[in-house]
Design an enzyme around this catalytic site. Structure first.
Site, PDB file in Angstrom:
ATOM      1  N   ARG A  47       0.841  -1.204   0.000  1.00 60.82           N
ATOM      2  CA  ARG A  47       0.000   0.000   0.000  1.00 60.82           C
ATOM      3  C   ARG A  47       0.875   1.252   0.000  1.00 60.82           C
ATOM      4  O   ARG A  47       0.536   2.250  -0.645  1.00 60.82           O
ATOM      5  CB  ARG A  47      -0.929  -0.029   1.225  1.00 60.82           C
ATOM      6  CG  ARG A  47      -1.993   1.030   1.168  1.00 60.82           C
ATOM      7  CD  ARG A  47      -3.088   0.788   2.168  1.00 60.82           C
ATOM      8  NE  ARG A  47      -2.615   0.827   3.542  1.00 60.82           N
ATOM      9  CZ  ARG A  47      -3.351   0.490   4.597  1.00 60.82           C
ATOM     10  NH1 ARG A  47      -4.597   0.078   4.425  1.00 60.82           N
ATOM     11  NH2 ARG A  47      -2.858   0.552   5.817  1.00 60.82           N
TER      12      ARG A  47
ATOM     13  N   LYS B 218      -2.797   6.297   1.795  1.00 58.06           N
ATOM     14  CA  LYS B 218      -2.655   6.859   3.144  1.00 58.06           C
ATOM     15  C   LYS B 218      -1.795   8.120   3.104  1.00 58.06           C
ATOM     16  O   LYS B 218      -0.764   8.230   3.782  1.00 58.06           O
ATOM     17  CB  LYS B 218      -2.070   5.806   4.096  1.00 58.06           C
ATOM     18  CG  LYS B 218      -3.166   5.186   4.966  1.00 58.06           C
ATOM     19  CD  LYS B 218      -2.659   4.129   5.861  1.00 58.06           C
ATOM     20  CE  LYS B 218      -2.659   4.547   7.305  1.00 58.06           C
ATOM     21  NZ  LYS B 218      -3.984   4.757   7.886  1.00 58.06           N
TER      22      LYS B 218
ATOM     23  N   GLU C  61     -16.384   5.701   4.346  1.00 57.78           N
ATOM     24  CA  GLU C  61     -15.707   5.069   5.477  1.00 57.78           C
ATOM     25  C   GLU C  61     -15.695   6.011   6.669  1.00 57.78           C
ATOM     26  O   GLU C  61     -16.117   7.159   6.579  1.00 57.78           O
ATOM     27  CB  GLU C  61     -14.295   4.660   5.091  1.00 57.78           C
ATOM     28  CG  GLU C  61     -13.418   5.831   4.695  1.00 57.78           C
ATOM     29  CD  GLU C  61     -12.022   5.384   4.264  1.00 57.78           C
ATOM     30  OE1 GLU C  61     -11.440   4.526   4.932  1.00 57.78           O
ATOM     31  OE2 GLU C  61     -11.528   5.914   3.254  1.00 57.78           O
TER      32      GLU C  61
HETATM   33  C1  LIG Z   1      -9.061   6.306   6.417  1.00 56.02           C
HETATM   34  C2  LIG Z   1      -8.776   4.917   6.854  1.00 56.02           C
HETATM   35  N1  LIG Z   1      -9.604   3.938   6.480  1.00 56.02           N
HETATM   36  C3  LIG Z   1      -9.405   2.667   6.843  1.00 56.02           C
HETATM   37  C4  LIG Z   1      -8.325   2.298   7.615  1.00 56.02           C
HETATM   38  C5  LIG Z   1      -8.129   0.868   7.984  1.00 56.02           C
HETATM   39  O1  LIG Z   1      -7.061   0.300   7.293  1.00 56.02           O
HETATM   40  P1  LIG Z   1      -6.224  -0.903   7.918  1.00 56.02           P
HETATM   41  O2  LIG Z   1      -7.192  -2.009   8.150  1.00 56.02           O
HETATM   42  O3  LIG Z   1      -5.208  -1.225   6.896  1.00 56.02           O
HETATM   43  O4  LIG Z   1      -5.654  -0.405   9.181  1.00 56.02           O
HETATM   44  C6  LIG Z   1      -7.420   3.295   8.026  1.00 56.02           C
HETATM   45  C7  LIG Z   1      -6.246   2.947   8.845  1.00 56.02           C
HETATM   46  O5  LIG Z   1      -5.260   2.524   8.370  1.00 56.02           O
HETATM   47  C8  LIG Z   1      -7.639   4.623   7.620  1.00 56.02           C
HETATM   48  O6  LIG Z   1      -6.798   5.603   7.991  1.00 56.02           O
END
Ligand SMILES: Cc1ncc(COP(=O)(O)O)c(C=O)c1O
Length: 323
Positions: free
Chosen positions: A68, A170, A206
């Protein structure tokens, strides 16, 4: 909480990342003209290390965070560490800070990889030097609610991301704009906000730092990732686990209307794990959902936690054990 060591690796424009190294945790020096400070050329990641009963440390799918980061780096015109470099750095940093990893059942060591344009750049452009860094902190529950169900507010004034933007990576620039809606919701007693699609404001996207799922009957649905939603590692893992448990899982457009009619709602993320949602408020309407030990979200939570903590056999090859 400050810990003992951090990991740093640098890369000049046109060259690969050089051998990284551990150093004592502390402040870093940056030029005032660094790309990350001026133009937000930066990414972060989040992953956790758990301590097993036998003292060994477990990492959960760190390669997924590496991939990622590579996708995000490409979008922000940055070079990125290889998957091997990233995973090796995570391993070394976890081991160097081993004394900070909480005992089994008491939390985990949250690991925060960063990638940033650290070189000077005055005119808008990509930086000339990049820094990859990992620091860590022991953590317990993410929300002050602990394991209690979350109380979400559907945000329909502020957007998190739009088509063609950076919602799917991210990027550090995605998070500061969320502080205002988040603090407003928290001041009103909510745990977090749930964002809608910026074009129509009818479909779920989300939560500030986690993905969302809903259950209706035997079907589990989550908004499809189309560039505006972060593809969570936990989301991806839960989709697979739910399929193994015999649920039909759909990644598609999910409307607010469906949300208000769901049986269960839950969030997924590295920080939150699988967190059940007890209630959601949309405009002036509040709906409540099933929560507790008999729920599907609890079943998925238990399966995932058992894998992460090494309490069950890792048939999927998701765990990286280090000692
Ligand atoms: C905006 C956002 N959505 C979803 C997630 C969940 O992702 P992950 O399961 O990889 O931690 C995160 C955290 O990483 C996030 O910052």
């Amino acid at each position: 909480m400050p810990t003992d060591y951090m990991y740093t690796m640098k890369c000049s424009k046109g060259e690969g990342f050089q051998q990284g190294q551990l150093s004592r945790y502390g402040n870093i020096e940056l030029s005032p003209a660094a790309g990350v400070l001026n133009y937000g050329q930066g990414l972060f990641e989040g992953t956790k290390a758990y301590r097993k009963e036998d003292g060994r440390l477990l990492l959960f799918r760190p390669d997924q965070n590496a991939i990622r980061m590579q996708i995000g780096a490409e979008r922000l015109c940055m070079p990125s560490p290889s998957v091997d470099q990233f995973v090796e750095a995570v391993k070394q940093t976890a081991l160097a800070n081993k004394r900070w990893v909480p005992p089994p059942g008491k939390g985990s060591l949250y690991m925060r990889p960063l990638l940033m344009g650290s070189g000077q750049i005055l005119g808008l452009g990509a930086a000339t030097e990049y820094t990859f860094l990992i620091y860590v902190s022991p953590v317990g529950n993410y929300f002050k609610e602990g394991c209690a169900p979350l109380n979400l507010y559907v945000e329909d004034e502020f957007d998190r991301a739009s088509r063609g933007g950076t919602g799917g990576i991210k990027s550090i620039t995605n998070y500061a704009p969320g502080l205002k809606p988040l603090s407003r919701a928290k001041n009103r007693g909510f745990s977090d906000v749930l964002y809608l699609d910026s074009a129509n404001k009818t479909n779920l996207e989300e939560v500030s730092s986690c993905n969302i799922f809903l259950l209706k009957g035997n079907v589990i649905s989550s908004p499809a990732t189309n560039g505006t939603i972060l593809e969570g590692v936990t989301r991806k893992s839960i989709i697979e686990i739910a399929g193994d448990h015999g649920y039909q899982v759909e990644e598609r457009v999910v409307t607010v209307e469906e949300l208000m009619d769901a049986d269960e709602v839950f969030c997924t993320g590295t920080a939150v794990g699988v967190a059940s949602v007890g209630g959601i408020t949309y405009h002036d309407k509040r709906v409540e959902y099933e929560t507790g030990s008999h729920t599907v979200s609890q079943q998925l939570h238990s399966t995932l936690e058992a894998i992460k903590k090494g309490l069950t056999e890792d048939k999927k090859g998701w765990i990286v054990e280090i000692d």
